[in-house]
Motif scaffolding. Sequence first.
Motif, PDB file in Angstrom:
ATOM      1  N   ARG A 109      -4.816  -0.301   1.941  1.00 20.77           N
ATOM      2  CA  ARG A 109      -3.712  -0.721   2.813  1.00 20.77           C
ATOM      3  C   ARG A 109      -2.669   0.373   2.918  1.00 20.77           C
ATOM      4  NH1 ARG A 109      -4.614  -6.047   0.570  1.00 20.77           N
ATOM      5  NH2 ARG A 109      -5.240  -7.465   2.228  1.00 20.77           N
ATOM      6  N   ARG A 110      -2.198   0.598   4.152  1.00 21.35           N
ATOM      7  CA  ARG A 110      -1.079   1.495   4.421  1.00 21.35           C
ATOM      8  C   ARG A 110      -0.061   0.686   5.218  1.00 21.35           C
ATOM      9  NH1 ARG A 110      -4.288   4.386   1.912  1.00 21.35           N
ATOM     10  NH2 ARG A 110      -4.840   6.563   2.309  1.00 21.35           N
ATOM     11  N   GLY A 111       0.794  -0.056   4.532  1.00 21.15           N
ATOM     12  CA  GLY A 111       1.723  -0.942   5.225  1.00 21.15           C
ATOM     13  C   GLY A 111       0.976  -2.066   5.911  1.00 21.15           C
ATOM     14  N   LYS A 112       1.104  -2.163   7.229  1.00 24.37           N
ATOM     15  CA  LYS A 112       0.410  -3.195   7.991  1.00 24.37           C
ATOM     16  C   LYS A 112      -1.004  -2.780   8.386  1.00 24.37           C
ATOM     17  CE  LYS A 112       4.640  -5.112  10.041  1.00 24.37           C
ATOM     18  NZ  LYS A 112       5.338  -5.437  11.309  1.00 24.37           N
ATOM     19  N   HIS A 113      -1.384  -1.557   8.073  1.00 24.86           N
ATOM     20  CA  HIS A 113      -2.673  -1.043   8.500  1.00 24.86           C
ATOM     21  C   HIS A 113      -3.570  -0.772   7.282  1.00 24.86           C
ATOM     22  CE1 HIS A 113      -0.932  -0.562  12.497  1.00 24.86           C
ATOM     23  NE2 HIS A 113       0.101   0.049  11.919  1.00 24.86           N
ATOM     24  N   THR A 114      -4.849  -0.519   7.566  1.00 27.51           N
ATOM     25  CA  THR A 114      -5.795  -0.141   6.519  1.00 27.51           C
ATOM     26  C   THR A 114      -6.426   1.196   6.870  1.00 27.51           C
ATOM     27  OG1 THR A 114      -7.531  -1.451   7.606  1.00 27.51           O
ATOM     28  CG2 THR A 114      -6.334  -2.498   5.796  1.00 27.51           C
ATOM     29  N   SER A 115      -6.859   1.923   5.842  1.00 28.10           N
ATOM     30  CA  SER A 115      -7.425   3.256   6.038  1.00 28.10           C
ATOM     31  C   SER A 115      -8.681   3.413   5.192  1.00 28.10           C
ATOM     32  CB  SER A 115      -6.406   4.324   5.637  1.00 28.10           C
ATOM     33  OG  SER A 115      -7.012   5.606   5.592  1.00 28.10           O
ATOM     34  N   PRO A 116      -9.700   4.125   5.723  1.00 25.05           N
ATOM     35  CA  PRO A 116     -10.911   4.379   4.943  1.00 25.05           C
ATOM     36  C   PRO A 116     -10.786   5.586   4.019  1.00 25.05           C
ATOM     37  CG  PRO A 116     -11.180   5.279   7.125  1.00 25.05           C
ATOM     38  CD  PRO A 116      -9.827   4.617   7.103  1.00 25.05           C
ATOM     39  N   TRP A 117      -9.654   6.283   4.050  1.00 24.29           N
ATOM     40  CA  TRP A 117      -9.501   7.480   3.230  1.00 24.29           C
ATOM     41  C   TRP A 117      -9.142   7.076   1.798  1.00 24.29           C
ATOM     42  CZ3 TRP A 117     -11.104  11.644   1.663  1.00 24.29           C
ATOM     43  CH2 TRP A 117     -10.347  12.608   0.991  1.00 24.29           C
ATOM     44  N   VAL A 118     -10.089   7.265   0.869  1.00 26.71           N
ATOM     45  CA  VAL A 118      -9.909   6.819  -0.514  1.00 26.71           C
ATOM     46  C   VAL A 118      -9.319   7.963  -1.351  1.00 26.71           C
ATOM     47  CG1 VAL A 118     -11.588   4.964  -0.538  1.00 26.71           C
ATOM     48  CG2 VAL A 118     -12.389   7.293  -0.844  1.00 26.71           C
ATOM     49  N   ASP A 119      -8.120   8.373  -0.976  1.00 21.57           N
ATOM     50  CA  ASP A 119      -7.484   9.469  -1.690  1.00 21.57           C
ATOM     51  C   ASP A 119      -7.049   8.990  -3.076  1.00 21.57           C
ATOM     52  OD1 ASP A 119      -4.175   9.284  -1.634  1.00 21.57           O
ATOM     53  OD2 ASP A 119      -5.186   8.072  -0.109  1.00 21.57           O
ATOM     54  N   PRO A 120      -7.069   9.875  -4.080  1.00 23.36           N
ATOM     55  CA  PRO A 120      -6.836   9.441  -5.452  1.00 23.36           C
ATOM     56  C   PRO A 120      -5.432   8.910  -5.717  1.00 23.36           C
ATOM     57  CG  PRO A 120      -6.955  11.840  -5.324  1.00 23.36           C
ATOM     58  CD  PRO A 120      -7.387  11.312  -3.998  1.00 23.36           C
ATOM     59  N   ALA A 121      -4.424   9.471  -5.056  1.00 30.53           N
ATOM     60  CA  ALA A 121      -3.065   8.999  -5.286  1.00 30.53           C
ATOM     61  C   ALA A 121      -2.911   7.538  -4.870  1.00 30.53           C
ATOM     62  CB  ALA A 121      -2.066   9.889  -4.528  1.00 30.53           C
ATOM     63  N   SER A 122      -3.452   7.205  -3.700  1.00 30.15           N
ATOM     64  CA  SER A 122      -3.375   5.824  -3.225  1.00 30.15           C
ATOM     65  C   SER A 122      -4.209   4.889  -4.097  1.00 30.15           C
ATOM     66  CB  SER A 122      -3.845   5.739  -1.776  1.00 30.15           C
ATOM     67  OG  SER A 122      -2.994   6.477  -0.923  1.00 30.15           O
ATOM     68  N   LEU A 123      -5.395   5.355  -4.527  1.00 27.72           N
ATOM     69  CA  LEU A 123      -6.231   4.551  -5.421  1.00 27.72           C
ATOM     70  C   LEU A 123      -5.526   4.300  -6.749  1.00 27.72           C
ATOM     71  CD1 LEU A 123      -9.942   5.756  -5.159  1.00 27.72           C
ATOM     72  CD2 LEU A 123      -9.073   3.449  -4.781  1.00 27.72           C
ATOM     73  N   LEU A 124      -4.884   5.321  -7.283  1.00 28.15           N
ATOM     74  CA  LEU A 124      -4.163   5.173  -8.548  1.00 28.15           C
ATOM     75  C   LEU A 124      -3.095   4.093  -8.438  1.00 28.15           C
ATOM     76  CD1 LEU A 124      -3.570   6.195 -11.445  1.00 28.15           C
ATOM     77  CD2 LEU A 124      -2.006   7.865 -10.411  1.00 28.15           C
ATOM     78  N   SER A 125      -2.313   4.126  -7.365  1.00 28.57           N
ATOM     79  CA  SER A 125      -1.254   3.127  -7.188  1.00 28.57           C
ATOM     80  C   SER A 125      -1.829   1.733  -6.949  1.00 28.57           C
ATOM     81  CB  SER A 125      -0.356   3.530  -6.015  1.00 28.57           C
ATOM     82  OG  SER A 125       0.328   4.737  -6.289  1.00 28.57           O
ATOM     83  N   SER A 126      -2.866   1.652  -6.098  1.00 24.97           N
ATOM     84  CA  SER A 126      -3.466   0.366  -5.765  1.00 24.97           C
ATOM     85  C   SER A 126      -4.094  -0.296  -6.985  1.00 24.97           C
ATOM     86  CB  SER A 126      -4.524   0.562  -4.673  1.00 24.97           C
ATOM     87  OG  SER A 126      -5.250  -0.621  -4.440  1.00 24.97           O
ATOM     88  N   LEU A 127      -4.855   0.477  -7.763  1.00 22.44           N
ATOM     89  CA  LEU A 127      -5.530  -0.087  -8.927  1.00 22.44           C
ATOM     90  C   LEU A 127      -4.556  -0.388 -10.060  1.00 22.44           C
ATOM     91  CD1 LEU A 127      -8.771   2.095  -8.933  1.00 22.44           C
ATOM     92  CD2 LEU A 127      -8.571  -0.323  -8.312  1.00 22.44           C
ATOM     93  N   THR A 128      -3.479   0.377 -10.170  1.00 20.30           N
ATOM     94  CA  THR A 128      -2.457   0.058 -11.168  1.00 20.30           C
ATOM     95  C   THR A 128      -1.815  -1.291 -10.858  1.00 20.30           C
ATOM     96  OG1 THR A 128      -1.964   2.396 -11.593  1.00 20.30           O
ATOM     97  CG2 THR A 128      -0.283   0.800 -12.220  1.00 20.30           C
ATOM     98  N   ALA A 129      -1.539  -1.543  -9.583  1.00 20.14           N
ATOM     99  CA  ALA A 129      -0.973  -2.839  -9.191  1.00 20.14           C
ATOM    100  C   ALA A 129      -1.956  -3.968  -9.488  1.00 20.14           C
ATOM    101  CB  ALA A 129      -0.607  -2.819  -7.711  1.00 20.14           C
ATOM    102  N   ARG A 130      -3.239  -3.732  -9.246  1.00 23.19           N
ATOM    103  CA  ARG A 130      -4.257  -4.747  -9.535  1.00 23.19           C
ATOM    104  C   ARG A 130      -4.326  -5.022 -11.031  1.00 23.19           C
ATOM    105  NH1 ARG A 130      -9.251  -5.804  -6.814  1.00 23.19           N
ATOM    106  NH2 ARG A 130      -9.877  -7.938  -7.314  1.00 23.19           N
ATOM    107  N   TRP A 131      -4.328  -3.973 -11.822  1.00 20.03           N
ATOM    108  CA  TRP A 131      -4.354  -4.128 -13.278  1.00 20.03           C
ATOM    109  C   TRP A 131      -3.156  -4.942 -13.752  1.00 20.03           C
ATOM    110  CZ3 TRP A 131      -7.701  -1.698 -17.041  1.00 20.03           C
ATOM    111  CH2 TRP A 131      -7.284  -1.864 -18.376  1.00 20.03           C
ATOM    112  N   SER A 132      -1.971  -4.603 -13.265  1.00 20.64           N
ATOM    113  CA  SER A 132      -0.756  -5.309 -13.689  1.00 20.64           C
ATOM    114  C   SER A 132      -0.813  -6.784 -13.340  1.00 20.64           C
ATOM    115  CB  SER A 132       0.472  -4.661 -13.044  1.00 20.64           C
ATOM    116  OG  SER A 132       0.606  -3.309 -13.450  1.00 20.64           O
ATOM    117  N   ALA A 133      -1.496  -7.116 -12.230  1.00 16.17           N
ATOM    118  CA  ALA A 133      -1.542  -8.501 -11.772  1.00 16.17           C
ATOM    119  C   ALA A 133      -2.560  -9.340 -12.524  1.00 16.17           C
ATOM    120  CB  ALA A 133      -1.851  -8.544 -10.272  1.00 16.17           C
TER     121      ALA A 133
END
Length: 233
Positions: A109-133
């Motif tokens: 997710r990029r705000g209201k949109h989604t992107s297929p680019w699995v860049d590591p910085a975005s993955l790190l933030s996304s998965l950290t949020a998932r872990w915390s939840a």
Amino acid sequence: MACRLLDDGNDDAHTGLAPHGAPSKPWSAWWTSTPMGGELEVGVAHDVLAERLHRRAVADGAIAFGRTALTFEPVVPDPNPVATLDWPELQQESEPKLTVRFLTPTTLRRGKHTSPWVDPASLLSSLTARWSAVAPPDTTIPNPTQIERASLRVSRVKGETRVITLANQRVVPGFIGEVTYRGDDTAVFARFTTLLRMAEFLGAGARTEYGFGRVRLAASDPKRRGRAQHTTA
């Protein structure tokens, strides 16, 4: 959908574990077609959800998964756990290089949109949020800083973008293929690897409850006991 098998209901006392409509689900589901029908693989974050899945699958006998109605064969008494792992075992030392296979379309997710680019910085933030939840409170992972995010990079990409049209006609792009990640900070990369090990069970990116974000780490060999687990039906 598979949420009927896993989201909170009135049939057990564990309310608040998997609320319907929660932004971070403690489970994910992937469907694979086979000559005899198909296999529904479900990853769950807690033993309670595995028990709930087993009980409801046997009681219901069938569920709707998107536009497809799935009927469980009566000859199979229970869904079959194929891999389990304790949460603390996800946190292990690792080399600052890792290849990840994205087996189903993965979208971030990029705000209201989604992107297929699995860049590591975005993955790190996304998965950290998932872990915390979804992770137990005694296994916390801190939110990454900008410097930590910038320490990760992509060294190789081989794959393609798949565009999926959902039942509600929403169009979602996702990446399928392999990406090799590297890191300049050993501690940050070890944390990134831990989060990707979690993603083997719970998926990466958005819409993992709809079949997106199924990943495997190269040379991954999950141990066969614990709490985060894969289950197939």
